[in-house]
Design an enzyme around this catalytic site. Structure first.
Site, mmCIF file in Angstrom:
data_model
loop_
_atom_site.group_PDB
_atom_site.id
_atom_site.type_symbol
_atom_site.label_atom_id
_atom_site.label_comp_id
_atom_site.label_asym_id
_atom_site.label_seq_id
_atom_site.Cartn_x
_atom_site.Cartn_y
_atom_site.Cartn_z
ATOM 1 N N PHE A 86 1.049 -1.169 0.139
ATOM 2 C CA PHE A 86 -0.019 -0.118 -0.097
ATOM 3 C C PHE A 86 1.004 1.081 -0.038
ATOM 4 C CE2 PHE A 86 -2.691 3.360 1.327
ATOM 5 C CZ PHE A 86 -3.865 3.011 0.730
ATOM 6 N N ASP A 172 9.429 2.891 1.800
ATOM 7 C CA ASP A 172 8.274 3.355 2.158
ATOM 8 C C ASP A 172 8.121 2.982 3.738
ATOM 9 O OD1 ASP A 172 5.671 4.249 2.927
ATOM 10 O OD2 ASP A 172 4.656 3.596 1.257
ATOM 11 N N LYS A 201 2.524 10.294 8.201
ATOM 12 C CA LYS A 201 1.569 9.731 9.535
ATOM 13 C C LYS A 201 2.067 10.389 10.729
ATOM 14 C CE LYS A 201 -0.501 5.645 7.588
ATOM 15 N NZ LYS A 201 -1.835 5.925 7.182
HETATM 16 C C1 PLP Z 1 2.713 2.561 3.891
HETATM 17 C C2 PLP Z 1 2.210 3.502 3.211
HETATM 18 N N1 PLP Z 1 2.610 4.336 2.159
HETATM 19 C C3 PLP Z 1 1.928 5.357 1.911
HETATM 20 C C4 PLP Z 1 0.477 5.668 2.437
HETATM 21 C C5 PLP Z 1 -0.254 6.828 1.879
HETATM 22 O O1 PLP Z 1 -0.291 8.072 2.758
HETATM 23 P P1 PLP Z 1 -1.142 9.072 2.846
HETATM 24 O O2 PLP Z 1 -2.461 8.398 3.368
HETATM 25 O O3 PLP Z 1 -0.720 10.146 4.066
HETATM 26 O O4 PLP Z 1 -1.236 9.858 1.625
HETATM 27 C C6 PLP Z 1 0.010 4.754 3.497
HETATM 28 C C7 PLP Z 1 -1.358 5.135 3.867
HETATM 29 O O5 PLP Z 1 -1.794 4.356 4.802
HETATM 30 C C8 PLP Z 1 0.760 3.815 3.914
HETATM 31 O O6 PLP Z 1 0.238 3.052 4.877
#
Ligand code: PLP
Length: 394
Positions: A86, A172, A201
């Site tokens: 994700f 990520d 986050k």
């Molecule tokens: C691992 C990961 N990367 C990227 C994102 C995307 O982040 P955002 O919701 O702040 O755009 C998320 C969101 O849950 C995530 O869990």
């Protein structure tokens, strides 16, 4: 994102102070002192070659930044990602996610992206060898994918392969960073030195939108290579004073209370308690995690009595079983939980790092009670089916 707990008073106080300062907010032409301070601290904590920081407003925007910077640096278009990942729901980030559920109706994805099996080095090498790929973007622990922890050798070997084939190794850490798994970055568990790391986050205490992309000097310079190109990648709110101030205050809280260490110890204890409490139940397949990022994996029951209602639920929607579990935990026990977005059989357990022993035990008892109901009482299934009938035409 609530690593420091909900509404931490020190972070709220820092935000109020920042507002009262009436500083030079949002002027793209000023010298963003707070952004520099936060960047310096992040890069020191991350270590390795991550000497530059680009601030964003979300995790997705961080992923977009990583896509653009890796393309600019390598002059290649291709992007590799792991199935089950994700990475966010903007168009670029979405193109790095394999499940068609997220794509449907949103038109063509970015060309040149390629999903590979998480943990499969052979498949990674096969694609890297084509030398088409700018970056391999991967979560060190797949969170929405079901709290999937790779073999300890996977990430170091993936990094080595990326280096050999001129592809950037990008982590990520939107969920795993900020001490969630114990150390500041999950990368530190695996002794890797990525070319880029994406944070978001928990970076601002869950109070202000924020994201950060940490990168090497060489990667940063390949985008901002001259004064003329100083604005080729930017975002109006990117280095705003409130987010930066919240980020600095969040780091203070995390460091002063040694929340990473605390989360690692408490997380291990939480998994132990859950494992013991849930051992008698056939639908509990595994309890796993790293630091304070855990998951409880459920599996289809063997005994006919509960297999029939379970299969009925699964036929209505694969996520239904998990949602009923979440609903029960919330309604009956006051526990707010989530199932993983890309793995509906895993209940995510990611409480704030400030969780107390007592709260942890309350959670374990609550999960045990609901799981017990699921195994030993018809009401778990019959009541849920009644609820479903009201919203789905069965
Ligand atoms: C691992 C990961 N990367 C990227 C994102 C995307 O982040 P955002 O919701 O702040 O755009 C998320 C969101 O849950 C995530 O869990």
């Amino acid at each position: 994102m609530h690593n420091t707990g909900h509404n931490h008073p020190a972070i709220i106080a820092a935000l109020k102070e920042e507002l009262d300062r009436s500083g030079p907010a949002m002027l793209q032409s000023h010298v963003p002192q707070l952004a520099a301070q936060l960047a310096q601290r992040l890069s020191q904590l991350a270590g390795g070659q991550l000497e530059r920081v680009f601030f964003t407003n979300s995790g997705s925007e961080g992923v977009e930044t990583a896509i653009k910077f890796s393309r600019a640096h390598t002059r290649r278009d291709g992007l590799l990602y792991a199935d089950g990942a994700f990475h966010g729901l903007t168009c670029g980030a979405l193109s790095l996610m394999s499940d068609p559920f997220w794509h449907e109706g949103f038109g063509p994805m970015l060309p040149g992206t390629q999903g590979i099996r998480f943990g499969d080095l052979g498949e990674l090498e096969k694609h890297l060898a084509t030398r088409k790929f700018a970056a391999f973007i991967v979560e060190p622990v797949q969170s929405e994918g079901g709290i999937r922890i790779p073999d300890p050798s996977y990430l170091p070997a993936a990094q080595e392969l990326c280096r050999r084939h001129g592809t950037l190794f990008v982590l990520d850490e939107v969920q795993t960073g900020m001490y969630r798994t114990g150390p500041f970055l999950a990368a530190h568990h695996f002794q890797v030195e990525p070319d880029m790391v994406i944070l978001a986050k928990a970076l601002s205490g869950g109070l202000i939108p924020v994201g950060a992309v940490l990168m090497s000097e060489a990667v940063g310079d390949s985008v901002f290579s001259s004064l003329k190109r100083a604005i080729v990648h930017a975002s109006t709110f990117g280095e705003n004073g409130l987010a930066m101030r919240a980020g600095l205050a969040t780091l203070d809280v995390l460091e002063q209370a040694r929340l990473g260490e605390r989360g690692a110890n408490m997380g291990a204890s939480l998994r132990h308690r859950l494992t013991v409490a849930l051992a008698p139940y056939e639908m509990v397949e595994a309890v796993r995690g790293l630091g304070m990022l855990s998951g409880i994996e459920f599996t289809a029951p063997r005994s006919l009595r509960i297999r029939i209602p379970f299969e009925t639920f699964r036929r209505i929607h694969p996520a239904l079983f998990g949602q009923i579990l979440v609903m029960r935990l919330f309604r009956d026990k006051g526990m707010l939980t989530q199932i993983c977005g890309n793995n509906f059989m895993v209940l995510k357990v990611a409480p704030p790092l400030v969780i107390t022993e007592l709260q942890m035990q309350e959670f374990v008892d609550a999960v045990r009670d609901v799981v017990d109901l699921m195994h030993n009482s018809n009401t778990f299934w019959s009541e849920a089916l009644g609820l479903v009938r009201r919203v789905v035409d069965l």
